[in-house]
Structure formats: structure tokens, C-alpha cells
Design a protein around this motif. Structure first.
Motif, mmCIF file in Angstrom:
data_model
loop_
_atom_site.group_PDB
_atom_site.id
_atom_site.type_symbol
_atom_site.label_atom_id
_atom_site.label_comp_id
_atom_site.label_asym_id
_atom_site.label_seq_id
_atom_site.Cartn_x
_atom_site.Cartn_y
_atom_site.Cartn_z
ATOM 1 N N CYS A 233 0.822 -1.215 0.000
ATOM 2 C CA CYS A 233 0.000 0.000 0.000
ATOM 3 C C CYS A 233 0.854 1.262 0.000
ATOM 4 N N SER A 312 -7.231 -3.222 8.547
ATOM 5 C CA SER A 312 -7.581 -1.817 8.339
ATOM 6 C C SER A 312 -6.963 -0.925 9.409
ATOM 7 N N LEU A 317 -6.509 2.982 8.136
ATOM 8 C CA LEU A 317 -7.650 3.429 7.355
ATOM 9 C C LEU A 317 -8.667 4.098 8.269
ATOM 10 N N PHE A 325 -13.032 -1.362 3.596
ATOM 11 C CA PHE A 325 -11.817 -1.903 2.982
ATOM 12 C C PHE A 325 -12.033 -2.142 1.489
ATOM 13 N N TYR A 328 -11.620 1.037 -0.186
ATOM 14 C CA TYR A 328 -10.197 1.388 -0.248
ATOM 15 C C TYR A 328 -9.511 0.645 -1.391
ATOM 16 N N GLU A 331 -10.503 2.103 -4.741
ATOM 17 C CA GLU A 331 -9.814 3.370 -4.990
ATOM 18 C C GLU A 331 -8.338 3.124 -5.306
ATOM 19 N N PHE A 332 -7.735 2.175 -4.613
ATOM 20 C CA PHE A 332 -6.321 1.848 -4.800
ATOM 21 C C PHE A 332 -6.082 1.342 -6.218
#
Length: 392
Positions: A233, A312, A317, A325, A328, A331-332
């Protein structure tokens, strides 16, 4: 602790899960690695896309008696293994150097396994105690040199090979397929284009997330999975944005090895689907994983609340729910320019029932976070094609 951009990571030796020589420029020590293992005449295995690259040719030329095999295809087939094994046996090789991405590494490991056995590669499919059929004294030693940060095959005891007769991906396993020595050189990954960096990085991410949510009890693997996720990440977007960021490249190589180490705990339905889809559509494995992951998380949501909440929190987060999650991850992957659906990859639902059955029979299904049927996996596949999560 985050390292400043382009600050070289230290050269070091690790001895878990196997002997690993990590650091920039360490490919120069390839001949020394052969001497360390007592390999006098290695078969140098790489894939068709890398065979003519300068760094591959240079590595091969640094060895006095090596024999070259550059015929490995993406999603390697049983024929690739047989061809390489014949060259190994006929040339009197006594070990394998596998250099490349997961395809070359898997192929090289399988060649070392079967070259001096009296059984075909499929005899060692990871079912029951098939691995005991091999004469362990006739398995060649393996040096692995990864050039992508994704599969983590350099620290694995198995290889994923396509059976072109049945259009299935099969897992070939033996404990001695774990490479005896790994050279992990971040400089070898600098030339990876952004999209391959993203796809392979998401392969590693999927390994870590699925391993954390898998059903086997293995706290050490769970801890490794969490740290692998944190590294990915943090550093995958950096590696995609700037391929010359040697620090990000180094951390991603380590994270890929960690992801593969973590999945000793097991995998899940993402891989259950990705394996048959790769065999049928010849689509990049990491890209398939990246697209499928949020949908599989949604289908497994009631079984994974606890590990996802923990992950998370470790990733700092804002929300610690499965829904948070998933948002996330979506979006990632969007930041990495990865499509949201399988239909965007040219995959439709014409073979949905067949894919559901093949996915159900995949070994990864056994350790999915919750029990799933062939129908469940068919529904998961159809959702990945349509983009509709509501019915999962």
C-alpha cells in the motif's frame, strides 16, 4: 518505517523462508551462488519475452558452463516443462537458474523436479501424497532470480502449470521445489512498465489479503501478510509512478516474497477464479486477481470481518469495516489504472457454468474464508463480469 525515496536499501542475507541474497547489483554474484550450491552446469531458464534482454544475456554470459532455455511462455504449459527437462537431462545439467517473472520461476522449478524422474509433470499435481512419488535425490538444486514483484514464486514450493489438454491450471508441488538460494536484486525490476508493475504488485497484494482471511491456523503467516499489505500500500503506487525509484522497487520485491510466504496459510476464491480464467483466456494472473479481489471480499464479507478490521487498523484506514476496505481497494486499483470488471478485459459469461465448476475444483477453494459451492463461484464470476456486487 518508511524509507526516503531512492535511498538504497542495505545489501543483506536472509535465511527465511530460504537463503536470500538481497540488494542492488547482486546479480553479479550469480556465479558465486552456483559455487555455493555446488552447481557446475546449470540450465538457465527464462521466458520468451526476456530472453534477449541485456541483463539476462549478461547474467547468462557470466556463467562458464550454463545451458540456455528461453522458451517459457506466459502461463507455462506442460510442454514447456517437458522441453526444458529434456534439455536439462540431455545436456548433463545439475541444477537450474530460473530468472524472470512467475512463469519462468515456476517452469524452472518444475524442470528441476521432473528432469530425472520417470514420471510426467502431472504425476506431481498437488493432490494427496503425490509428491512422495518423486525420488528426492534426483531433484536438481534451484537458484531463483525474480525480475517482477508479484508471484513470490522464488520462495514457493509449488508451480502453477497449464494443462493445455484440459485447459486447467494445475499446481505441481514438492517441498524441494523451494529454491535453495534466491538473488533479489531491485535493479532488475527497474525496466518494468507501469502496467506490469501494477498488475504484478496486485498479485502480491491479493496473496497477502487472501492469506490473512484464509482458514488455516498459522499466526506467523498472518503476521507476514499484514506487513506485506502495508509495504504494498505504501510502495506500489510509488513504483508505478516512478519506475526508477529503487527504494520502492526493493520494498515491492520483498513484499512479493512475503505474500507468497504468507499463503502457506491458504488462499481463496480470488485465486479459485483466476486460475481457470488464466487458462481459458490467457489473461495476466495479477490483473485477474486485481479485478476479482473486491468482489470476492464482498461475497466473503460475513466471514472476514475480524481479519479485515485488524488489517484496516494496521493500515490506518479511517473505517475498519469490510465495506470500507472494499472501497479502499477499489480506490487503490483505480489509482493504478486497473479496470473494474472482467468484461473490460474481454471476458463474457458464455462459459460461466464451466468456470464455476473449474473454480470449485481449484485447490484454493478449500481454504477460502467460508465454504463456497460451484454455484457461488459462478455467481462471483458473473458479478465480476457485470460489475454488480449487489447479489453477492
Amino acid at each position: 518505517m518508511q524509507t526516503s525515496p531512492n535511498t538504497p536499501l542495505p545489501n543483506t542475507h536472509w535465511h527465511y523462508p530460504t537463503t536470500m541474497w538481497f540488494g542492488n547489483g547482486r546479480i553479479a554474484e550469480l556465479a558465486t551462488a552456483c559455487d555455493t550450491l555446488g552447481i557446475k552446469k546449470p540450465l538457465f531458464v527464462t521466458d520468451t519475452g526476456l530472453a534477449d534482454f541485456d541483463f539476462v544475456v549478461s547474467a547468462y554470459n557470466s556463467l562458464e558452463r550454463a545451458v540456455f532455455y528461453g522458451g517459457v511462455h506466459a502461463n507455462p504449459s506442460g510442454q514447456n516443462i517437458t522441453d526444458g527437462a529434456n534439455i536439462y537431462a540431455c545436456s548433463g545439467c545439475d541444477g537450474v537458474i530460473a530468472m524472470g517473472g512467475g512463469s519462468a520461476l515456476d517452469c524452472g522449478k518444475a524442470i528441476a523436479l521432473i528432469a530425472h524422474q520417470n514420471l510426467p509433470v502431472w504425476a506431481f499435481e498437488d493432490k494427496g501424497d503425490n509428491w512422495t512419488k518423486a525420488d528426492k535425490n534426483r531433484i536438481g538444486k534451484i537458484i531463483a532470480v525474480p525480475t517482477t514483484a508479484g508471484t513470490g514464486s522464488e520462495v514457493g514450493r509449488a508451480a502453477v502449470i497449464t494443462d493445455t489438454n484440459t485447459q486447467d491450471k494445475k499446481i505441481i508441488f514438492h517441498p524441494q521445489m523451494m529454491p535453495s538460494l534466491v538473488i533479489t536484486d531491485p535493479e532488475l525490476t527497474v525496466g518494468l512498465p507501469p502496467h506490469i508493475t501494477a498488475w504484478t504488485g496486485m498479485d502480491a497484494m491479493t496473496h497477502a489479503v487472501e492469506a490473512l482471511c484464509a482458514t488455516h491456523y498459522h499466526p506467523m503467516a498472518a503476521g507476514i501478510a499484514v506487513e506485506a499489505c502495508r509495504l504494498i500500500c505504501t510502495y506500489l503506487p510509488q513504483a508505478v509512478a516512478d519506475g526508477t525509484d529503487i527504494t520502492a522497487r526493493g520494498h515491492m520485491l520483498v513484499a512479493a516474497s512475503m505474500g507468497a510466504t504468507a499463503f502457506q496459510r491458504g488462499l481463496g476464491s480470488v485465486h479459485s477464479l483466476a486460475h481457470p480464467l488464466g487458462a481459458l483466456y490467457h489473461t495476466h494472473h495479477g490483473l485477474l486477481n486485481a479485478v476479482i479481489l473486491p468482489y470476492a471480499l464482498q461475497q466473503n464479507r460475513h466471514a472476514i470481518a475480524e481479519p479485515i478490521a485488524y488489517l484496516s487498523r494496521m493500515l490506518q484506514l479511517q473505517t475498519h469495516t469490510v465495506a470500507g476496505f472494499i472501497a479502499y481497494i477499489q480506490e487503490f486499483t483505480e489509482r493504478l489504472h486497473i479496470p473494474k470488471t472482467l468484461s473490460a478485459l474481454g471476458i463474457d459469461t458464455q462459459q460461466a457454468q464451466t468456470i464455476g465448476k473449474k473454480a470449485y475444483n481449484d485447490p484454493s477453494t478449500a481454504t477460502n474464508a467460508k465454504s463456497v459451492s460451484a454455484d457461488d463461484l459462478q455467481r462471483l464470476f458473473e458479478a465480476c463480469v457485470s460489475g454488480n456486487m449487489k447479489d453477492l
